[in-house]
Design a protein around this motif. Sequence first.
Motif, PDB file in Angstrom:
ATOM      1  N   SER A 196       0.752  -1.371   0.087  1.00 38.93           N
ATOM      2  CA  SER A 196       0.266   0.094   0.227  1.00 38.93           C
ATOM      3  C   SER A 196       0.809   0.983  -0.130  1.00 38.93           C
ATOM      4  O   SER A 196       1.896   0.973   0.455  1.00 38.93           O
ATOM      5  CB  SER A 196      -0.930   0.354   1.321  1.00 38.93           C
ATOM      6  OG  SER A 196      -0.567   0.320   2.580  1.00 38.93           O
ATOM      7  N   GLU A 227      -0.135  -5.463   2.358  1.00 40.15           N
ATOM      8  CA  GLU A 227      -1.921  -5.624   3.351  1.00 40.15           C
ATOM      9  C   GLU A 227      -2.202  -6.522   2.148  1.00 40.15           C
ATOM     10  O   GLU A 227      -2.381  -6.805   0.445  1.00 40.15           O
ATOM     11  CB  GLU A 227      -1.915  -4.143   3.208  1.00 40.15           C
ATOM     12  CG  GLU A 227      -2.410  -3.424   4.338  1.00 40.15           C
ATOM     13  CD  GLU A 227      -1.954  -1.812   4.527  1.00 40.15           C
ATOM     14  OE1 GLU A 227      -2.081  -1.108   5.649  1.00 40.15           O
ATOM     15  OE2 GLU A 227      -2.987  -1.601   3.892  1.00 40.15           O
ATOM     16  N   LYS A 228      -3.226  -6.843   2.633  1.00 35.13           N
ATOM     17  CA  LYS A 228      -4.813  -7.838   1.967  1.00 35.13           C
ATOM     18  C   LYS A 228      -4.964  -6.849   1.173  1.00 35.13           C
ATOM     19  O   LYS A 228      -5.401  -7.458   0.158  1.00 35.13           O
ATOM     20  CB  LYS A 228      -5.039  -9.170   2.462  1.00 35.13           C
ATOM     21  CG  LYS A 228      -3.883  -9.955   2.592  1.00 35.13           C
ATOM     22  CD  LYS A 228      -4.507 -11.103   3.931  1.00 35.13           C
ATOM     23  CE  LYS A 228      -3.977 -11.954   4.422  1.00 35.13           C
ATOM     24  NZ  LYS A 228      -4.460 -13.470   5.456  1.00 35.13           N
ATOM     25  N   LEU A 234      -5.758  -2.993   0.431  1.00 33.18           N
ATOM     26  CA  LEU A 234      -5.138  -1.929   0.300  1.00 33.18           C
ATOM     27  C   LEU A 234      -5.463  -1.114   1.056  1.00 33.18           C
ATOM     28  O   LEU A 234      -7.154  -0.844   0.202  1.00 33.18           O
ATOM     29  CB  LEU A 234      -4.692  -1.672  -1.202  1.00 33.18           C
ATOM     30  CG  LEU A 234      -3.101  -3.286  -1.292  1.00 33.18           C
ATOM     31  CD1 LEU A 234      -2.757  -2.701  -2.891  1.00 33.18           C
ATOM     32  CD2 LEU A 234      -2.444  -3.273  -0.526  1.00 33.18           C
TER      33      LEU A 234
END
Length: 406
Positions: A282, A288-289, A291
């Motif tokens: 991000s 991050e899964k 974002l």
Amino acid sequence: MAGEWPHQIDPYAARSVETVSDRSGSGLCFSLVSYNVLADSLLFSNKDLYPQHNSQYLTWEYRKQRLLREILSLGSEIVCLQEVEQQHFGNHFLPRMRENGYDGVFMGRTGKKTDGCAIFFRSSHFTLVAQQFVEFKRPKVRVLDRDNIALIVRLEAVASDTGHSELLCVACTHLLFNHNRGEMKLAQTMVLMAEVDRMARLKTSDDGKDVMCPIVIAGDFNAQPLCPLYHFIVRGKLLYGDIASKSMDGEYGMDWTSRSRLPLKEVASERNRYLPASIGISNYCVFEKQLAKSTDTAMHMLRLVSAYEHGSHEKSTARGGDDSFTTRHLLSCCTVDYIFFTPQTPSPVWWKTSGDIPFHRTLRLLARRHAVSATGIPEDDVLPNALHSSDHLPIQAFFQFTAPKY
């Protein structure tokens, strides 16, 4: 001839150690060197940078022992090298460093490049816990289409007298040189910050929440002090929307927003996201899964400062910073090499977010090797020369593990 002086008078040699703070408490101490050693392949593919040099001083046979001697003379527990030829790591640096009590790891640049980064550590002080090889080049990503890399390790230091241990995250990198591709330098730095963030995160035994171990990031950033990229690293935030791509590294001066150059918001991978979602990083420079979006703003949470002082806008020269330098050849005399670290006390310029992860230990800067000033050195005294076998100079900082004060 350039690089030769009467009776071997060396204008680069007077580099004493400057004390910054006193040692306090029983925290373990160490020093770290960062040095771009000038890869043979790059030296001979860019010989136009060294037109007046004695060709003898440019040969690997001449340079290799002087480079090793200079590195060992500094006596650091950790050594970060850039532009190390892969074959020279295996047949010269690693065996010679092992003979002197070090172990090390290497990562070569991707593609057809033959050089890379190496991290050595004194075996009596540190053991290797983990390592991460970071390739900046990503398929079909315009802002990540060059073969630069970073090498990250997590080391454990153990005090022989008390048995107390410390963890340390060390990263060594060499960013893209091309001054016209500032958008790529920012992208590479964002990937680097995300990878360092991931390596430095630790789980506490009490509540399972993340904490961070101390961090040192060293290398050749191909960016000058006070430029947008430098500010991003030491402030933790950059409003990149209107910054010109060619202004990112400071080579073309401190006019960040010249309208004659392409602003970075025009080259960002997606709206509200600098890197494409497929990479998983991000704008906060974390993996991050889901974002998070941040309009035209890049941020990181590593809380870094430079081990060296680089002046201010009021005191800076036209191209930023003072007149000290870490590289000097026909076309350039400037600072591009840095040692960034997580300090004990907070910096007033840090950008803080609600997602900041606490550091359970930090580093106190005890001292640093003096930078070299261009004042008084003739313009034709360029590098490499008879005594210094790279076109960069090594930089060195001395640290102590300590508890944070924030």
